[in-house]
Write an enzyme that holds these catalytic residues in place. Structure first.
Site, PDB file in Angstrom:
ATOM      1  N   ARG A  14       0.845  -1.156  -0.076  1.00  0.00           N
ATOM      2  CA  ARG A  14       0.024  -0.158  -0.107  1.00  0.00           C
ATOM      3  C   ARG A  14       0.970   1.307   0.045  1.00  0.00           C
ATOM      4  O   ARG A  14       0.540   2.301   0.784  1.00  0.00           O
ATOM      5  CB  ARG A  14      -0.939  -0.017   1.230  1.00  0.00           C
ATOM      6  CG  ARG A  14      -1.888  -1.151   1.541  1.00  0.00           C
ATOM      7  CD  ARG A  14      -2.972  -1.237   0.239  1.00  0.00           C
ATOM      8  NE  ARG A  14      -3.629  -2.379   0.456  1.00  0.00           N
ATOM      9  CZ  ARG A  14      -3.166  -3.579  -0.028  1.00  0.00           C
ATOM     10  NH1 ARG A  14      -2.107  -3.800  -1.031  1.00  0.00           N
ATOM     11  NH2 ARG A  14      -3.846  -4.629   0.227  1.00  0.00           N
ATOM     12  N   SER A  31     -10.603  -1.151   3.781  1.00  0.00           N
ATOM     13  CA  SER A  31      -9.908  -1.438   5.131  1.00  0.00           C
ATOM     14  C   SER A  31      -9.393   0.034   5.578  1.00  0.00           C
ATOM     15  O   SER A  31      -8.834   0.751   4.822  1.00  0.00           O
ATOM     16  CB  SER A  31      -8.676  -2.305   5.171  1.00  0.00           C
ATOM     17  OG  SER A  31      -9.091  -3.682   4.719  1.00  0.00           O
ATOM     18  N   GLU A  61      -4.706   2.947   6.185  1.00  0.00           N
ATOM     19  CA  GLU A  61      -4.652   2.932   4.909  1.00  0.00           C
ATOM     20  C   GLU A  61      -5.364   3.984   4.243  1.00  0.00           C
ATOM     21  O   GLU A  61      -4.963   4.326   3.101  1.00  0.00           O
ATOM     22  CB  GLU A  61      -5.187   1.540   4.671  1.00  0.00           C
ATOM     23  CG  GLU A  61      -5.003   1.264   3.118  1.00  0.00           C
ATOM     24  CD  GLU A  61      -5.539  -0.242   2.726  1.00  0.00           C
ATOM     25  OE1 GLU A  61      -5.229  -1.150   3.497  1.00  0.00           O
ATOM     26  OE2 GLU A  61      -6.286  -0.359   1.804  1.00  0.00           O
TER      27      GLU A  61
HETATM   28  C1  LIG Z   1     -15.662  -2.179  -0.339  1.00  0.00           C
HETATM   29  C2  LIG Z   1     -14.344  -1.539  -0.521  1.00  0.00           C
HETATM   30  C3  LIG Z   1     -13.445  -2.723  -0.458  1.00  0.00           C
HETATM   31  C4  LIG Z   1     -12.062  -2.507  -0.784  1.00  0.00           C
HETATM   32  N1  LIG Z   1     -11.176  -3.596  -0.849  1.00  0.00           N
HETATM   33  C5  LIG Z   1      -9.906  -3.301  -1.347  1.00  0.00           C
HETATM   34  C6  LIG Z   1      -8.904  -4.265  -1.099  1.00  0.00           C
HETATM   35  O1  LIG Z   1      -9.365  -5.529  -1.317  1.00  0.00           O
HETATM   36  N2  LIG Z   1      -7.545  -3.842  -1.507  1.00  0.00           N
HETATM   37  C7  LIG Z   1      -7.028  -2.610  -1.623  1.00  0.00           C
HETATM   38  O2  LIG Z   1      -5.878  -2.269  -1.579  1.00  0.00           O
HETATM   39  N3  LIG Z   1      -8.129  -1.502  -1.292  1.00  0.00           N
HETATM   40  C8  LIG Z   1      -9.481  -1.976  -1.329  1.00  0.00           C
HETATM   41  N4  LIG Z   1     -10.255  -0.803  -0.958  1.00  0.00           N
HETATM   42  C9  LIG Z   1      -9.814   0.710  -0.892  1.00  0.00           C
HETATM   43  C10 LIG Z   1      -9.754   1.242  -2.412  1.00  0.00           C
HETATM   44  O3  LIG Z   1     -10.821   0.666  -2.931  1.00  0.00           O
HETATM   45  C11 LIG Z   1      -8.577   1.268  -3.076  1.00  0.00           C
HETATM   46  O4  LIG Z   1      -7.347   1.934  -2.315  1.00  0.00           O
HETATM   47  C12 LIG Z   1      -8.496   1.980  -4.603  1.00  0.00           C
HETATM   48  O5  LIG Z   1      -7.207   1.523  -5.304  1.00  0.00           O
HETATM   49  C13 LIG Z   1      -8.670   3.327  -4.650  1.00  0.00           C
HETATM   50  O6  LIG Z   1      -9.051   3.770  -5.785  1.00  0.00           O
HETATM   51  P1  LIG Z   1      -9.867   5.207  -6.021  1.00  0.00           P
HETATM   52  O7  LIG Z   1      -9.907   5.562  -7.190  1.00  0.00           O
HETATM   53  O8  LIG Z   1     -11.222   5.230  -5.200  1.00  0.00           O
HETATM   54  O9  LIG Z   1      -8.883   6.277  -5.197  1.00  0.00           O
HETATM   55  P2  LIG Z   1      -9.284   7.396  -4.510  1.00  0.00           P
HETATM   56  O10 LIG Z   1     -10.082   7.063  -3.183  1.00  0.00           O
HETATM   57  O11 LIG Z   1     -10.101   8.317  -5.293  1.00  0.00           O
HETATM   58  O12 LIG Z   1      -7.913   8.121  -4.082  1.00  0.00           O
HETATM   59  C14 LIG Z   1      -7.055   7.231  -3.214  1.00  0.00           C
HETATM   60  C15 LIG Z   1      -5.521   8.198  -3.353  1.00  0.00           C
HETATM   61  O13 LIG Z   1      -5.191   7.966  -4.751  1.00  0.00           O
HETATM   62  C16 LIG Z   1      -4.868   9.129  -5.139  1.00  0.00           C
HETATM   63  N5  LIG Z   1      -4.883   8.958  -6.720  1.00  0.00           N
HETATM   64  C17 LIG Z   1      -6.452   8.609  -7.323  1.00  0.00           C
HETATM   65  N6  LIG Z   1      -6.272   8.714  -8.659  1.00  0.00           N
HETATM   66  C18 LIG Z   1      -5.074   9.092  -8.811  1.00  0.00           C
HETATM   67  C19 LIG Z   1      -4.132   9.301 -10.023  1.00  0.00           C
HETATM   68  N7  LIG Z   1      -4.939   9.237 -11.115  1.00  0.00           N
HETATM   69  N8  LIG Z   1      -2.951   9.724 -10.008  1.00  0.00           N
HETATM   70  C20 LIG Z   1      -2.324   9.799  -8.680  1.00  0.00           C
HETATM   71  N9  LIG Z   1      -2.999   9.636  -7.558  1.00  0.00           N
HETATM   72  C21 LIG Z   1      -4.210   9.369  -7.866  1.00  0.00           C
HETATM   73  C22 LIG Z   1      -5.662   9.927  -4.441  1.00  0.00           C
HETATM   74  O14 LIG Z   1      -5.125  11.511  -4.434  1.00  0.00           O
HETATM   75  C23 LIG Z   1      -5.763   9.654  -3.000  1.00  0.00           C
HETATM   76  O15 LIG Z   1      -4.696   9.987  -2.637  1.00  0.00           O
HETATM   77  C24 LIG Z   1     -11.584  -1.154  -0.879  1.00  0.00           C
HETATM   78  C25 LIG Z   1     -12.627  -0.154  -0.824  1.00  0.00           C
HETATM   79  C26 LIG Z   1     -13.924  -0.619  -0.635  1.00  0.00           C
HETATM   80  C27 LIG Z   1     -14.750   0.600  -0.471  1.00  0.00           C
END
Ligand SMILES: Cc1cc2nc3c(=O)[nH]c(=O)nc-3n(C[C@H](O)[C@H](O)[C@H](O)COP(=O)(O)OP(=O)(O)OC[C@H]3O[C@@H](n4cnc5c(N)ncnc54)[C@H](O)[C@@H]3O)c2cc1C
Length: 316
Positions: free
Chosen positions: A171, A238, A308
């Protein structure tokens, strides 16, 4: 999600509409680019001192109730291209833009008979978010498959980078070193600073497998999530990173914190490392509960839990 029209710059946009916790304060400005070229032009056109914050599907993000003094750029629905970049007998490279949902990549790869992308099916974020977080589960992580990424920096410069240029771990993803004095130091996480660099797209390489096996694995992994995660309530996955050799959920549960509440926020009764919004939770409720959990786990178990989820913005 409530969408802004592509190309519209909207002031004072509630981020609760754009994050999966459905809580939190506004962004000073919010923008959905029409496409990659529009994003590049937009970034170049903004005043030098203005902070930009790229957000995907907001599934790992808490914006404090006082809001974010930045221009939020939403990639989902904007950077949505995907194509085969290179195909050989034994592996295929997909080029995927940052706003594409991770589950879409999993399904696309599976239908093409590629192996390895199945874990992305249950991660409800974008490819950009998965790259920024090195999202992973069930033994796989996003950067295991990255051949190269295309990035955009605050000055509007586009680069192609390879994994060796990043420090990548559980992460965690950061550029290894500043380039000629620009960029950020090794402690800087890419997206949160005005000088940061954002992901526009990635080339992901997957070995040839079987479509039937991959689609079956997706079904199995999704069933495991339905059984173990509170998917019917707004959450951000998480909340805490797993400490070395242990699980945050186990520690939280051992401290008797399942069901613990703060305002409209509750430690999920289904999965102790999830905090759910019962309805009307503020970002303050969620963050207070986070701090409470950290204090109790430190006191009772002697373990410091690191978050996280990314917490940004100011308190109300
Ligand atoms: C039900 C549920 C289950 C989940 N399960 C998992 C799992 O199994 N494993 C896991 O790792 N995570 C999990 N997550 C967390 C999350 O989905 C991941 O971390 C996911 O990768 C975040 O993507 P996002 O587009 O929503 O990012 P955001 O929440 O929009 O952003 C997260 C971070 O990434 C940055 N970011 C976003 N896009 C970019 C870009 N293009 N360039 C640079 N930085 C960027 C943002 O600025 C922020 O700091 C889960 C979440 C939920 C709600």
């Amino acid at each position: 999600m409530t969408w802004l029209a592509p190309g519209e710059l909207r002031p004072h946009e509630p981020m609760s509409r754009h994050v999966s916790w459905r809580a939190g304060g506004p962004a000073a400005r919010c923008y959905v680019p029409k496409d990659r070229d529009d994003l590049v032009a937009f970034v170049r056109s903004r005043p030098a001192g203005e902070r930009l914050h790229v957000v995907g599907l907001g599934s790992n993000l808490l914006v404090r109730d006082g809001g974010l003094d930045a221009t939020v750029v939403l990639t989902h629905g904007a950077l949505r291209g995907s194509a085969v970049a290179d195909a050989e007998a034994r592996r295929t490279v997909l080029e995927v833009e940052a706003g594409v949902p991770a589950p879409k990549v999993a399904r696309m790869a599976a239908r093409m008979g590629l192996a390895g992308a199945e874990f992305l099916a249950g991660i409800p974020g974008t490819v950009g978010g998965a790259l920024a977080m090195n999202a992973g589960c069930y033994g796989s992580e996003t950067w295991d498959f990255v051949v190269s990424v295309t990035t955009l920096d605050r000055s509007g410069r586009i680069r192609v980078r390879v994994p060796d240029e990043y420090e990548i771990s559980y992460r965690h993803v950061a550029l290894r070193r500043p380039e000629d004095g620009e960029g950020q130091g090794s402690a800087g996480t890419l997206p949160l600073e005005p000088e940061g660099e954002w992901f526009l797209s990635a080339r992901l390489s997957f070995p040839q497998g079987s479509a039937a096996a991959a689609l079956q694995r997706i079904r199995e992994l999704l069933a495991r999530r339905v059984a173990s995660q509170p998917l019917g309530q707004p959450n951000a996955g998480s909340v805490f990173r797993n400490p070395a050799g242990d699980h945050a959920a186990r520690l939280i549960e051992a401290c008797g914190l399942k069901g613990e509440r703060e305002g409209g926020a509750e430690v999920s009764r289904k999965h102790a490392n999830f905090i759910v919004n019962l309805g009307g939770a503020t970002a303050r409720d969620i963050e207070t509960l986070i701090r409470k959990i950290q204090a109790r786990v430190l006191h009772d178990c002697g373990v410091t839990l690191a978050t996280e989820v990314r917490i940004v913005g100011t308190t109300a």
